[in-house]
Design an enzyme around this catalytic site. Structure first.
Site, short mmCIF file in Angstrom:
data_model
loop_
_atom_site.label_atom_id
_atom_site.label_comp_id
_atom_site.label_asym_id
_atom_site.label_seq_id
_atom_site.Cartn_x
_atom_site.Cartn_y
_atom_site.Cartn_z
N LYS A 95 0.85 -1.19 0.00
CA LYS A 95 0.00 0.00 0.00
C LYS A 95 0.89 1.24 0.00
O LYS A 95 1.81 1.36 0.79
CB LYS A 95 -0.87 0.02 1.26
O1 G3P Z 1 -8.45 0.91 4.44
C1 G3P Z 1 -8.78 2.27 4.68
C2 G3P Z 1 -9.75 2.34 5.80
O2 G3P Z 1 -9.24 1.62 6.91
C3 G3P Z 1 -10.07 3.74 6.24
O3 G3P Z 1 -11.25 3.67 6.93
O4 G3P Z 1 -12.89 4.33 8.67
O5 G3P Z 1 -10.46 5.08 8.85
O6 G3P Z 1 -11.98 6.05 7.09
P1 G3P Z 1 -11.66 4.84 7.93
#
Ligand code: G3P
Length: 218
Positions: A83
């Site tokens: 990533k």
């Molecule tokens: O993989 C990206 C994801 O973990 C982000 O999610 O909920 O932190 O916006 P969030």
């Protein structure tokens, strides 16, 4: 649509992987920190539990170091997807790693121009963050619609749209209607997908009526 688990919690990942419905895993530095585990150890363990792509994120921000980190992560297991953030250094790293046949997931995507650059850089996956758009009153799913439409105009582009920052099942339905390739889901959202009160009510009624027959199948 492929479902990835968005977590570094190995217990959750094992539990969900046993359903046979988990196609991969995505992690990020925040999820790894939350796990309390050593990064390389938990990523290697996840790669053994889930055969599909497992995203592990570089933490450097300069191309030379990102490339070294990415090469190390790619060497951990054959199903690693490195990533990288959607920055110019991240795109250069994506270009270099994908040219060496490593899988790359370009993350922290918040616009269609960014997604177009990631595809040109040879990304395996692009991760547009839907929930974080919604969190600030923008329409995160409109971004998915734009990216899917743009990519469809160029059949030579092989980058898969991996919808991230998913907050609830409606995001999954909307993403599937748009034809996104993957949704990466927090464990609780993945579990919510199967839940419906009418299913529970109907099953209770079936079993109550069956019990009255006094029969058994086995
Ligand atoms: O993989 C990206 C994801 O973990 C982000 O999610 O909920 O932190 O916006 P969030």
């Amino acid at each position: 649509m492929k479902f990835f688990v968005d977590s570094a919690d190995i217990k959750e990942i094992r539990d969900l992987a046993e359903t046979g419905l988990v196609d991969g895993v995505t992690t990020n530095p925040s999820l790894v920190a939350k796990s309390g585990r050593k990064f390389l150890d938990v990523v290697k363990e996840i790669c053994q539990v889930v055969p599909g792509p497992v995203s592990a994120e570089v933490t450097a921000t300069d191309f030379p170091t990102m490339l070294k980190e990415g090469q190390k992560l790619a060497g951990l297991a054959p199903n690693i997807a490195v990533k990288v953030p959607l920055t110019w250094d991240g795109l250069k790293t994506c270009r270099a790693l994908s040219s060496a046949d490593a899988k790359v997931n370009v993350t922290l995507c918040f616009s269609a121009p960014q997604a177009l650059l990631a595809a040109k850089a040879g990304a395996t996956f692009i991760s547009p963050f839907v929930g974080r758009h919604d969190d600030i009153g923008q329409d995160g799913m409109a971004l998915i619609a734009d990216i899917v439409a743009i990519y469809r105009n160029y059949p030579a582009l092989t980058t898969e749209v991996l919808v991230a920052s998913v907050r609830h099942p409606i995001h999954v339905v909307q993403a599937a209607k748009l034809g996104a390739h993957v949704c990466t889901l927090p464990p609780n959202v993945l579990r919510q997908l199967a839940n419906h009160p009418l299913t529970d009510k109907g099953l209770d009624a079936f079993l109550a009526d069956w019990k009255k027959t006094g029969q058994s199948i086995l």
